[in-house]
Write a protein that holds these residues in place. Structure first.
Motif, PDB file in Angstrom:
ATOM      1  N   VAL B 113       0.859  -1.192   0.000  1.00 60.66           N
ATOM      2  CA  VAL B 113       0.000   0.000   0.000  1.00 60.66           C
ATOM      3  C   VAL B 113       0.895   1.241   0.000  1.00 60.66           C
ATOM      4  N   LEU B 115       2.674   4.751   0.978  1.00 55.09           N
ATOM      5  CA  LEU B 115       3.035   5.358   2.256  1.00 55.09           C
ATOM      6  C   LEU B 115       2.235   6.612   2.533  1.00 55.09           C
ATOM      7  N   ARG B 440       8.742   0.583  -5.044  1.00 58.38           N
ATOM      8  CA  ARG B 440       8.772  -0.038  -3.722  1.00 58.38           C
ATOM      9  C   ARG B 440       9.256   0.908  -2.620  1.00 58.38           C
ATOM     10  N   ARG B 441       9.977   1.940  -3.031  1.00 57.49           N
ATOM     11  CA  ARG B 441      10.462   2.908  -2.039  1.00 57.49           C
ATOM     12  C   ARG B 441       9.324   3.624  -1.340  1.00 57.49           C
ATOM     13  N   GLN B 443       6.116   2.263  -0.880  1.00 57.02           N
ATOM     14  CA  GLN B 443       5.058   1.324  -0.516  1.00 57.02           C
ATOM     15  C   GLN B 443       5.445   0.604   0.778  1.00 57.02           C
ATOM     16  N   ARG B 444       4.444   0.223   1.545  1.00 56.41           N
ATOM     17  CA  ARG B 444       4.700  -0.657   2.684  1.00 56.41           C
ATOM     18  C   ARG B 444       3.728  -1.824   2.597  1.00 56.41           C
ATOM     19  N   PRO B 445       4.128  -2.983   3.108  1.00 61.81           N
ATOM     20  CA  PRO B 445       3.226  -4.130   3.057  1.00 61.81           C
ATOM     21  C   PRO B 445       2.150  -4.038   4.135  1.00 61.81           C
ATOM     22  N   VAL B 446       0.990  -4.568   3.828  1.00 62.11           N
ATOM     23  CA  VAL B 446      -0.044  -4.817   4.828  1.00 62.11           C
ATOM     24  C   VAL B 446      -0.557  -6.231   4.582  1.00 62.11           C
TER      25      VAL B 446
END
Lengths: 483, 483
Positions: B113, B115, B440-441, B443-446
């Motif tokens: 998702v 940031l 990807r820089r 985005q963070r996973p959920v």
């Protein structure tokens, strides 16, 4: 009492780790996977020796600790599998395209390579799964990085013995000397973190310690990535429909979760939001009252817990519903919002707060009050799907894992797991400390441009001699490259 | 002269970006991809207006700037494609396993998702490709993050017009207001970087500026990731066999590369290592002598270049082979090693140093002298394969892209590209600023645990209604999930 690492021993550990980096990092995936599997096998074989030491040093019960060994060795094998399958290396190949616009494109082959020696600060509360043989170590070794673990002072003998078992297994399997090292002592850890041979650090522990180590890492002459898991409140929100359908199960499940491992889980549910008039007070106090007192991990944690309990008990609007082996507190959303700095602070141990909300607007306000957390949980029924769809983005914004009708304690180890959330629960929320993608924290990409096939690492060669999974011109396969 | 953003305008930009975050981030991949394609189309259509402004503000020639527009719009479309295909979201699904050991495993569905609002510090030297419509902006928008670009003062009018074209295209396509904003002024950028609504920052520029902004980012009350591309020497190593086979081509290729864009590339080859007795001095000085003087990007860069040239010319053991439109210097490995702090410092502009090595041990010592670089290049023949295999790990340790028989200027935009190297060339070497994985820089996973199918985002639903690529129980496919 285990003595602190001496300066000479630290220098040796750092030199050994730096010396192992090239051989460990360039080992073919299946070879490195074999070394990791050897570690897993040796730990399983040593469980009968290690678990009693852990019981004595941490006061945790045997079944929990045996489960933790299994979880840790399973995790090591998961990384070995992902290494052999190849996805852990994220190979991406784009073949040359002389017709590409605006300019012809060269042959590019990208692979993740290890950063170098990694320093792992072990946690107190999982003496296996987040300590010497835990996820940080497993993911760093899988990435090809030598690891130096800074032992947690809560279980020094276990740390020394676990490291000895792992080092012997690595040696016997043929891994380079220095692939794993152990150091002891607070100051020793700080000195190691500042050493230029250390290229990244992982940490699980308190917010103040994590912030201090993070600052050291990022303000070194050569800044390094620091992955810190610091603390989390893990709120649980319950709808009226869920209360109607299974209120008693929710009450007992909640108490079981916040008292699991004497409340010493980073994913402990610290707050349970119930609709006003939930009628569960008796059931909750009964369940909490039935929890026996248990010894905490160590005296420092016990002292911090006691002062935290004392602090919370004095906050206006917070009432004690039950005290003893488990402390159950109660407040309301309006009282919480009036004193959120005091109430929304983690208290590590067997305590949790029931927060009563009056209508959905209060529920929304309560969710909005939270900073970053490792988890957020919703208990809801199918009739709540519209509400749940509305709340999902709010929960997602505040947590790394969002659960339905479950409890946040217990972190499954699998491909899809994510353990990490927005700050302050994690420093570096774009990475996970559990699950296959945890290895990425210790890898950097390198792209080879127009390199001749025989010179390339095997994982990048046309013929795909290792049969790994790769992305070729945008499409994932185990195919050979056609030039 | 374009005025600095006022405090009220900055507050509006930040509020607009924060206000756009939810809608931009939750838009379905194909919808967001459509907005990004609309931006690309609008930029292509506006090239006739934008390129002349860029020519006037940067003194770069028209063909180069037209190519840069094409590169930038191609890059936007690449991200749109990766979004629709789904890999940009990295969906990983592990279905529940009641038999898993040591404990049953829940259903876990992980997705990346956004940031939140991203601040991009634009570069001077690529007024399109690393500026308002560059890779940082493209990758952040693809990730679903609103972007505020801090314009580079070297091309303010172009920045304002580019942003206007993009903002209008986003609006017309239906993207939320605030998806893109532009701010001007050094202090304004620093204030924005400290604002809690900014969740990540990208930067391309000088080492001192990058270090200062990095420190601000990581020591804020809530630290945020900072991705900085700072500077690079990009050494090129040439074997005797390569000289024998194609010495003249190497000489002219080298001069062409280090003078491309008036030497104002972050990938400019700053040093060329040739075997002693290479016999190319005449060819090199002839090629360098043929380079016409050209206007640099701006006066500040020209002043810094002139003082850098002056400094280098006074270093003992550095001789001037050619001066004028291109400055060619010469030294030896032994002299370089004696004064490496003075010689191994980037001088941005049309200057490079030929370094003569005497035997392979000197070549190895020269490679070992380097810190992190964006690129390292080897010119070698098939007869050198054994040597090349030996040197590959040494080059890999010091660079993010390793090239064979080419020149580092020119960075292809594709899946496999990596643009970023070990510190100090990059802050955050585990990430790239070019290529699909640049998203990807931001985005963070959920991970969603046991969530009901109708409540999940479409990309995570069993039926895979969007037909994206996902990893299900470890295997990548476009399949439906079978529970």
């Amino acid at each position: 009492m285990t003595a602190d690492t001496t300066p000479a021993e630290l220098e040796q550990a750092l030199a050994d780790a730096a010396g192992a980096a090239a051989a460990l990092g360039s080992a073919e995936p299946a070879v490195r996977a074999g070394w990791i599997r050897a570690v897993a096998d040796a730990l399983d074989a040593a469980a009968d020796e290690l678990v009693p030491i852990a019981m004595r040093e941490t006061s945790l019960p045997e079944p929990r600790l045996r489960g933790e060994v299994g979880r840790s060795t399973g995790q090591l094998r998961m990384f070995a599998d992902a290494l052999v399958e190849g996805s852990l290396l994220e190979v991406i190949i784009d073949t040359a395209d002389a017709q590409a616009k605006p300019v012809p494109r060269p042959d590019l082959r990208r692979v993740l390579v290890p950063l170098g020696p990694v320093l792992v600060f072990a946690a107190s509360n999982f003496p296996f799964a987040f300590s010497v043989c835990g996820g940080d170590t497993a993911s760093a070794l899988a990435a090809g990085c030598p690891v130096i673990v800074k032992a947690h002072p809560g279980h020094p003998e276990l740390s020394v013995r676990t490291a000895a078992v792992m080092i012997e297994a690595l040696r016997a399997a043929g891994a380079p000397d220095g692939s794993l090292g152990l150091i002891l002592g607070f100051d020793v850890g700080v000195i190691a973190l500042k050493d230029p041979r250390i290229t990244a650090a992982g940490f699980t522990g308190s917010v103040p310690a994590g912030k201090a180590l993070h600052e050291i890492s990022v303000t070194r002459p050569e800044p390094i990535p620091f992955y810190g898991e610091l603390g989390s409140l893990n709120p649980v929100f319950v709808t009226q429909a869920a209360i109607d359908a299974r209120g008693n199960d929710i009450a007992t499940g909640y108490v079981g979760s916040f008292t699991l491992g004497v409340g010493q889980f980073c994913t402990k549910p610290g707050l349970l939001f119930l609709p006003a008039g939930h009628g569960l007070q008796d059931k909750l106090t009964e369940a909490a009252g039935g929890v026996a007192s248990a010894t905490m991990l160590n005296d420092r944690i016990k002292d911090t817990f006691d002062s935290g309990l004392d602090r919370l008990g004095k906050v206006d609007g917070v009432r004690v519903w039950s005290a003893g082996g488990a402390t159950l507190l109660q407040t309301t959303v309006s009282e919480l919002l009036a004193r959120q700095d005091e109430i929304l602070e983690e208290c590590f141990g067997p305590v949790s707060i029931v927060v009563e909300y009056d209508g959905l607007d209060e529920l929304r306000s309560a969710i909005a009050a939270f900073d970053g957390n490792l988890t957020a949980t919703l208990h809801a029924e199918e009739s709540d799907n519209e509400l749940a769809t509305e709340l999902l983005p709010l929960l997602t914004a505040r947590a790394g894992r969002v659960l339905w009708n479950g409890w946040p304690t217990g972190v499954a180890v699998s491909w899809a797991q994510h353990h990490g959330g927005p700050f302050p629960s994690t420093v570096g929320s774009i990475h996970t400390s559990v699950g296959v993608t945890a290895a990425r924290r210790f890898q950097r990409p390198v792209a080879y441009q127009d390199a001749p096939d025989p010179v390339l690492p095997a994982v990048l060669r046309d013929a795909n001699p290792l049969g790994i999974t790769r992305r070729i011109n945008g499409v994932i396969s185990q195919d050979e490259v056609e030039r």
